[in-house]
Scaffold this motif. Structure first.
Motif, mmCIF file in Angstrom:
data_model
loop_
_atom_site.group_PDB
_atom_site.id
_atom_site.type_symbol
_atom_site.label_atom_id
_atom_site.label_comp_id
_atom_site.label_asym_id
_atom_site.label_seq_id
_atom_site.Cartn_x
_atom_site.Cartn_y
_atom_site.Cartn_z
ATOM 1 N N SER A 284 0.843 -1.236 -0.138
ATOM 2 C CA SER A 284 0.015 -0.160 -0.023
ATOM 3 C C SER A 284 0.768 1.194 0.032
ATOM 4 O O SER A 284 0.691 2.284 -0.693
ATOM 5 N N LYS A 285 1.955 1.012 0.833
ATOM 6 C CA LYS A 285 2.840 2.335 0.836
ATOM 7 C C LYS A 285 3.574 2.598 -0.557
ATOM 8 O O LYS A 285 3.696 3.557 -0.998
ATOM 9 N N LEU A 287 2.665 1.121 -3.640
ATOM 10 C CA LEU A 287 1.909 1.752 -4.825
ATOM 11 C C LEU A 287 1.350 2.806 -4.646
ATOM 12 O O LEU A 287 0.920 3.667 -5.924
ATOM 13 N N SER A 288 1.261 3.471 -3.429
ATOM 14 C CA SER A 288 0.543 4.730 -3.299
ATOM 15 C C SER A 288 1.720 5.956 -3.568
ATOM 16 O O SER A 288 1.459 7.171 -3.742
ATOM 17 N N ARG A 289 3.079 5.481 -3.420
ATOM 18 C CA ARG A 289 4.150 6.681 -3.507
ATOM 19 C C ARG A 289 3.811 7.407 -4.890
ATOM 20 O O ARG A 289 4.141 8.615 -4.781
ATOM 21 N N ILE A 291 1.573 8.549 -6.591
ATOM 22 C CA ILE A 291 0.457 9.491 -6.605
ATOM 23 C C ILE A 291 0.720 10.400 -5.460
ATOM 24 O O ILE A 291 0.495 11.743 -5.666
ATOM 25 N N ARG A 292 1.361 9.931 -4.312
ATOM 26 C CA ARG A 292 1.875 11.139 -3.226
ATOM 27 C C ARG A 292 2.828 11.898 -3.775
ATOM 28 O O ARG A 292 2.846 13.032 -3.477
ATOM 29 N N SER A 441 9.341 5.190 -9.079
ATOM 30 C CA SER A 441 7.855 5.861 -8.609
ATOM 31 C C SER A 441 7.920 7.192 -9.198
ATOM 32 O O SER A 441 6.892 7.688 -9.433
#
Length: 507
Positions: A284-285, A287-289, A291-292, A441
């Motif tokens: 989760s951390k 795969l969200s990187r 977008i963050r 990323s």
């Protein structure tokens, strides 16, 4: 690098790290945080100092170029498929009963997929490694590209193009990560120029190949022939591509040591930092990187905007050039495809001039700063590239408007592609060197925006040119490029170090 426990919790910026530790340590640097080492920890698994054969930065040049060339050749096929359909769109539309918008959608669906695919493939390559990500995406791409060749309805063609694009998209995030893994910042311009040589060739010669296939045989050979090439490259990647991501290499090394010794205390710095997080938390951390980064990191936002405009303008040219020559100059499908030599040569020449020039400027600025390195040293050539690109659009547009000799139109297209490539390379190098731990990323975040423009701009291009004509239409596009590109190098040069220093908590 020595085995050491990271005990001091004071974060350091990348520019503070580089003078203190060997190149390979930059790949581990931070994994969120880079701290001072304690050389008395025998259970921290790291690369041996000063050189470790397993460290990607210390590989032989032959091994580095093998990995780079495999990725470049893979990129050639995947990127070629983004444009190869362009001259064949009227033929495909007639056979599958598609409107002009639907036929363009079949072309652009591929680019839409490359917006979302890197958001998954980029982080996965930082969790499981570059090699597994490349192999899985190769197979996925091969399957769906082959389906495109057998599509008998417009729905199946659009859907299979979308799914093929998902597999193809991995190369967009992997390229920056792999190049950052194995090459130093001083080598960035030269290696980017060599790496881009083959994929850029694919982007531009794709329509030439597609035009002749559609004109002399069937458009389905566009997909069957590229699937055969992809099968060869899939086998080659299994044989010649080596894992380059340092944290993954070290995790495997630590696992090997634990098996051999039976001692579970051997851990990498990354494993200690992650601790006992579950796989769900790690994924989760990770795969969200992207977008963050895109939502909160100003460096990514600025470079993504520049990249998006550049890419969108390029795909307007690539998707409308053949139509221009068919409609205004009354050329056949296969002959109109030959004009794609202009953007092809523009991008190739731009990469071969821009890459070495960027490396030369970087080294001079480094010497002027007494050996200190900053990612901003890549940026100076962005501005002249933008001015050349805008000039090319003006020449291309008004030459087409007045229906001058075709060579003048092609010269304008050449200059637009040349300038776009020269201005695009420093942006890529800047992202690679600003995010050494999470290059894939960061690249995925930038690719998301640029693929959306590559998907969207061609959809409105026919209406846009119908309303304004090629002269005023390209004038507007040229000034749009200048409005975005001219302030960018100034902002990055003045505020880049501060923006990078404020970005550490996002990871």
């Amino acid at each position: 690098m020595t085995t050491a426990n990271k005990t001091n919790s004071t974060p350091l910026g990348v520019e503070e790290i580089l003078p203190q530790i060997p190149d390979c340590d930059v790949e581990l640097a931070d994994i969120g945080r880079v701290t001072k080492k304690d050389s008395n920890d025998p259970y921290l698994v790291a690369f041996a100092e000063p050189f470790d054969a397993e460290c990607p930065r210390t590989w032989s040049n032959g091994k580095k170029w093998t990995v780079t060339d495999v990725l470049s050749a893979t990129g050639f096929n995947r990127i070629m498929l983004s444009t190869i359909m362009a001259p064949a769109l009227p033929v495909i539309a007639k056979e599958l009963h598609m409107s002009s918008t639907e036929s363009v959608m079949a072309l652009s669906a591929y680019m839409l997929a490359t917006a979302f695919g890197p958001l998954v493939f980029g982080p996965l390559s930082e969790i499981y490694g570059r090699a597994p990500t490349l192999h899985v995406s190769n197979i996925w791409f091969l399957i769906w590209n082959l389906v495109c060749g057998f599509a008998n309805t417009k729905g199946l063609l659009i859907a299979s193009r979308l799914l093929a694009g998902l597999g193809a998209s991995a190369v967009y995030s992997l390229a920056g990560g792999v190049l950052g893994d194995i090459w130093t910042p001083e080598q960035r311009g030269k290696t980017l120029g060599v790496y881009l040589l083959i994929p850029l060739l694919g982007c531009a010669v794709g329509p030439i190949i597609g035009g002749f296939m559609a004109g002399t045989s069937t458009w389905r050979w566009i997909f069957w022939s590229t699937s055969a090439f992809q099968a060869v490259m899939t086998v080659a990647s299994f044989l010649a591509f080596h894992e380059t991501y340092a944290p993954v290499i070290l995790r495997r090394k630590a696992a090997r040591i634990r098996r051999e010794t039976g001692d579970e205390r051997y851990r990498t710095a990354e494993e200690r930092l992650i601790g006992k997080r579950s796989l769900t938390q790690v994924l989760s951390k990770g795969l969200s990187r992207p977008i963050r980064l895109l939502a909160f990191n100003h460096i990514i936002q600025i470079t993504a905007l520049v990249s998006a405009v550049e890419y969108g303008l390029l795909y307007i040219v690539l998707t409308t050039l053949s139509i221009l020559y068919q409609d205004l100059y009354r050329e056949s499908v296969d002959i109109s495809g030959l004009h794609y030599l202009a953007p092809c040569l523009g991008e190739l020449v731009g990469s071969q001039i821009g890459g070495p020039l960027m490396s030369t400027i970087f080294k001079r600025l480094k010497r002027r700063e007494n050996g200190a390195m900053r990612p901003e040293f890549h940026i100076p050539i962005l501005l002249p590239g933008a001015i050349i690109a805008a000039s090319g659009f003006l020449l291309y547009g008004w030459a087409a408007h007045f229906r001058t000799y075709w060579l003048v139109v092609d010269l304008g297209v050449f200059l637009a592609a040349f300038g776009g490539q020269v201005s695009g390379m420093p942006e890529q190098a800047y992202v690679i060197d600003s995010f050494p731990e999470y290059t894939s990323s960061a690249t995925a975040a930038s690719q998301f925006v640029r693929s959306l423009t590559a998907f969207g701009f061609p959809l409105f291009a026919p209406t846009f040119y119908a309303a304004l004509g090629y002269g005023w239409g390209n004038t507007l596009l040229g000034f749009l490029a200048l409005a975005i590109f001219v302030p960018t190098p100034i902002v990055i040069w003045m505020y880049g170090p501060k923006l990078r220093a404020n970005a550490r908590g996002i990871f």
